[in-house]
Design an enzyme around this catalytic site. Sequence first.
Site, PDB file in Angstrom:
ATOM      1  N   ARG A   1     -95.885  50.494  32.696  1.00  0.00           N
ATOM      2  CA  ARG A   1     -94.881  51.226  33.103  1.00  0.00           C
ATOM      3  C   ARG A   1     -94.106  52.286  32.235  1.00  0.00           C
ATOM      4  O   ARG A   1     -94.616  52.076  31.189  1.00  0.00           O
ATOM      5  CB  ARG A   1     -93.866  50.033  33.310  1.00  0.00           C
TER       6      ARG A   1
ATOM      7  N   ARG B   1     -97.760  45.220  27.648  1.00  0.00           N
ATOM      8  CA  ARG B   1     -97.705  44.768  29.115  1.00  0.00           C
ATOM      9  C   ARG B   1     -98.589  45.679  30.087  1.00  0.00           C
ATOM     10  O   ARG B   1     -98.471  46.923  29.875  1.00  0.00           O
ATOM     11  CB  ARG B   1     -96.235  44.660  29.402  1.00  0.00           C
TER      12      ARG B   1
ATOM     13  N   ARG C   1     -84.019  50.556  25.964  1.00  0.00           N
ATOM     14  CA  ARG C   1     -83.894  49.537  26.637  1.00  0.00           C
ATOM     15  C   ARG C   1     -83.280  48.230  25.936  1.00  0.00           C
ATOM     16  O   ARG C   1     -82.268  47.575  26.271  1.00  0.00           O
ATOM     17  CB  ARG C   1     -85.157  48.914  27.452  1.00  0.00           C
TER      18      ARG C   1
ATOM     19  N   ARG D   1     -76.456  42.683  34.635  1.00  0.00           N
ATOM     20  CA  ARG D   1     -76.549  43.164  33.380  1.00  0.00           C
ATOM     21  C   ARG D   1     -75.559  43.965  32.699  1.00  0.00           C
ATOM     22  O   ARG D   1     -75.801  44.632  31.614  1.00  0.00           O
ATOM     23  CB  ARG D   1     -77.705  44.296  33.892  1.00  0.00           C
TER      24      ARG D   1
ATOM     25  N   LYS E   1     -88.793  36.936  31.815  1.00  0.00           N
ATOM     26  CA  LYS E   1     -88.158  36.645  32.991  1.00  0.00           C
ATOM     27  C   LYS E   1     -89.208  36.690  34.208  1.00  0.00           C
ATOM     28  O   LYS E   1     -89.215  35.761  35.119  1.00  0.00           O
ATOM     29  CB  LYS E   1     -86.872  37.539  33.226  1.00  0.00           C
TER      30      LYS E   1
HETATM   31  P1  AP5 Z   1     -92.145  39.796  31.571  1.00  0.00           P
HETATM   32  O1  AP5 Z   1     -92.383  38.375  32.271  1.00  0.00           O
HETATM   33  O2  AP5 Z   1     -92.756  41.013  32.168  1.00  0.00           O
HETATM   34  O3  AP5 Z   1     -90.845  40.106  30.899  1.00  0.00           O
HETATM   35  P2  AP5 Z   1     -89.412  40.373  31.610  1.00  0.00           P
HETATM   36  O4  AP5 Z   1     -88.369  39.664  30.890  1.00  0.00           O
HETATM   37  O5  AP5 Z   1     -89.481  40.273  32.876  1.00  0.00           O
HETATM   38  O6  AP5 Z   1     -89.420  41.919  31.060  1.00  0.00           O
HETATM   39  P3  AP5 Z   1     -89.017  43.262  31.971  1.00  0.00           P
HETATM   40  O7  AP5 Z   1     -89.353  44.434  31.198  1.00  0.00           O
HETATM   41  O8  AP5 Z   1     -89.486  43.194  33.281  1.00  0.00           O
HETATM   42  O9  AP5 Z   1     -87.479  42.937  31.882  1.00  0.00           O
HETATM   43  P4  AP5 Z   1     -86.508  44.228  32.112  1.00  0.00           P
HETATM   44  O10 AP5 Z   1     -85.311  43.313  32.021  1.00  0.00           O
HETATM   45  O11 AP5 Z   1     -86.174  45.125  31.094  1.00  0.00           O
HETATM   46  O12 AP5 Z   1     -86.899  44.941  33.208  1.00  0.00           O
HETATM   47  P5  AP5 Z   1     -86.471  44.834  34.714  1.00  0.00           P
HETATM   48  O13 AP5 Z   1     -87.512  45.146  35.642  1.00  0.00           O
HETATM   49  O14 AP5 Z   1     -85.518  44.045  35.081  1.00  0.00           O
HETATM   50  O15 AP5 Z   1     -93.081  39.526  30.115  1.00  0.00           O
HETATM   51  C1  AP5 Z   1     -93.233  40.720  29.276  1.00  0.00           C
HETATM   52  C2  AP5 Z   1     -94.734  40.837  28.746  1.00  0.00           C
HETATM   53  O16 AP5 Z   1     -94.827  39.648  27.732  1.00  0.00           O
HETATM   54  C3  AP5 Z   1     -95.866  40.617  29.654  1.00  0.00           C
HETATM   55  O17 AP5 Z   1     -96.922  41.485  29.275  1.00  0.00           O
HETATM   56  C4  AP5 Z   1     -96.338  39.059  29.547  1.00  0.00           C
HETATM   57  O18 AP5 Z   1     -97.627  38.837  30.010  1.00  0.00           O
HETATM   58  C5  AP5 Z   1     -95.946  38.835  28.331  1.00  0.00           C
HETATM   59  N1  AP5 Z   1     -95.366  37.543  27.966  1.00  0.00           N
HETATM   60  C6  AP5 Z   1     -94.585  36.855  28.800  1.00  0.00           C
HETATM   61  N2  AP5 Z   1     -94.225  35.644  28.308  1.00  0.00           N
HETATM   62  C7  AP5 Z   1     -94.963  35.349  27.039  1.00  0.00           C
HETATM   63  C8  AP5 Z   1     -95.204  34.394  26.290  1.00  0.00           C
HETATM   64  N3  AP5 Z   1     -94.641  33.312  26.451  1.00  0.00           N
HETATM   65  N4  AP5 Z   1     -95.989  34.811  25.054  1.00  0.00           N
HETATM   66  C9  AP5 Z   1     -96.862  35.794  25.114  1.00  0.00           C
HETATM   67  N5  AP5 Z   1     -96.667  36.738  25.944  1.00  0.00           N
HETATM   68  C10 AP5 Z   1     -95.689  36.744  27.052  1.00  0.00           C
HETATM   69  O19 AP5 Z   1     -85.444  46.448  34.717  1.00  0.00           O
HETATM   70  C11 AP5 Z   1     -86.240  47.949  34.605  1.00  0.00           C
HETATM   71  C12 AP5 Z   1     -85.061  48.786  34.617  1.00  0.00           C
HETATM   72  O20 AP5 Z   1     -84.644  48.861  35.961  1.00  0.00           O
HETATM   73  C13 AP5 Z   1     -84.013  48.616  33.422  1.00  0.00           C
HETATM   74  O21 AP5 Z   1     -84.112  49.282  32.396  1.00  0.00           O
HETATM   75  C14 AP5 Z   1     -83.016  49.527  34.279  1.00  0.00           C
HETATM   76  O22 AP5 Z   1     -83.081  50.902  34.283  1.00  0.00           O
HETATM   77  C15 AP5 Z   1     -83.077  49.330  35.867  1.00  0.00           C
HETATM   78  N6  AP5 Z   1     -82.502  48.021  36.484  1.00  0.00           N
HETATM   79  C16 AP5 Z   1     -82.952  46.765  36.799  1.00  0.00           C
HETATM   80  N7  AP5 Z   1     -81.865  45.795  37.141  1.00  0.00           N
HETATM   81  C17 AP5 Z   1     -80.808  46.561  36.646  1.00  0.00           C
HETATM   82  C18 AP5 Z   1     -79.252  46.348  36.900  1.00  0.00           C
HETATM   83  N8  AP5 Z   1     -79.155  44.931  37.158  1.00  0.00           N
HETATM   84  N9  AP5 Z   1     -78.696  47.188  36.462  1.00  0.00           N
HETATM   85  C19 AP5 Z   1     -78.725  48.416  36.083  1.00  0.00           C
HETATM   86  N10 AP5 Z   1     -79.941  48.511  35.979  1.00  0.00           N
HETATM   87  C20 AP5 Z   1     -81.163  47.907  36.242  1.00  0.00           C
END
Ligand code: AP5
Length: 214
Positions: free
Chosen positions: A160, A127, A171, A88, A13
């Site tokens: 992270r 990552r 997660r 979410r 994402k």
């Molecule tokens: P990346 O693009 O970083 O993936 P992502 O989908 O953004 O993953 P996140 O882990 O950031 O998502 P998340 O939803 O768990 O975390 P968030 O920060 O929102 O890609 C991942 C890796 O893959 C990278 O190394 C990249 O280089 C690689 N990659 C990407 N595309 C690729 C491809 N095509 N091929 C190969 N490699 C590839 O949330 C974190 C925490 O915050 C949550 O757990 C929760 O505690 C809290 N939080 C956030 N939002 C909420 C909410 N709405 N409600 C409650 N808690 C929340």
Amino acid sequence: MRLILFGPPGAGKGTQAARLVESFQIPQISTGDILRESKAAKTPMGMEAARYMDAGKLVPDDVVVGIVEERIKKPDAEKGYILDGFPRTVPQAEALEAMLEKNGTPIDKVPSLEVPEDILVGRLSGRRSCPSCKAAFHVEFAAPTQEGICDKCSSSLVHRDDDLPDAVRERLRTFEDQTAPVKEFYEARGKLVRVDGVGDVNDVFERLSKAVKS
Ligand code: AP5
């Protein structure tokens, strides 16, 4: 254009949202980034949120709904935005719908990046993230030119806390239990478009762009 970029942890994402920002000239609103900034700044909300995030659990709905409500009022979001990591839970989706209905500015589309779980685990464990400009790298699939240093802004990259194995497992479980029903919420409203998230980042972006414009 108001989009929700949906997908499990590690689906890409953040990676794809950065490209959509350039292509559509609208801001990315990542609740994860906003929460991590509050954690780094050691604000009371950030310290409280960190307890949930580091354990791989969701931050309470009222906290994140409040964050998004404030953020989408900012002038740069007038022409649209890309929500990344929100909503979410179904209560978050309902709160967003009520908020946007009031303003007459509904969500246009919800592209969902589809990636199998074994690939997600490999992406998350390798990552490396830039805490300054938020760029994501991967030790194998998207390595920075100089190990441990961000190609874009030269800051030191971090592993992270929630990318450690126990938190990753939690997660993914949390996603299945609490976030997967959000997909049905938008499918029922005819807004969901599935996008194959496996393969080269540029190929995924091409599929995603087509889905958004369809
Ligand atoms: P990346 O693009 O970083 O993936 P992502 O989908 O953004 O993953 P996140 O882990 O950031 O998502 P998340 O939803 O768990 O975390 P968030 O920060 O929102 O890609 C991942 C890796 O893959 C990278 O190394 C990249 O280089 C690689 N990659 C990407 N595309 C690729 C491809 N095509 N091929 C190969 N490699 C590839 O949330 C974190 C925490 O915050 C949550 O757990 C929760 O505690 C809290 N939080 C956030 N939002 C909420 C909410 N709405 N409600 C409650 N808690 C929340």
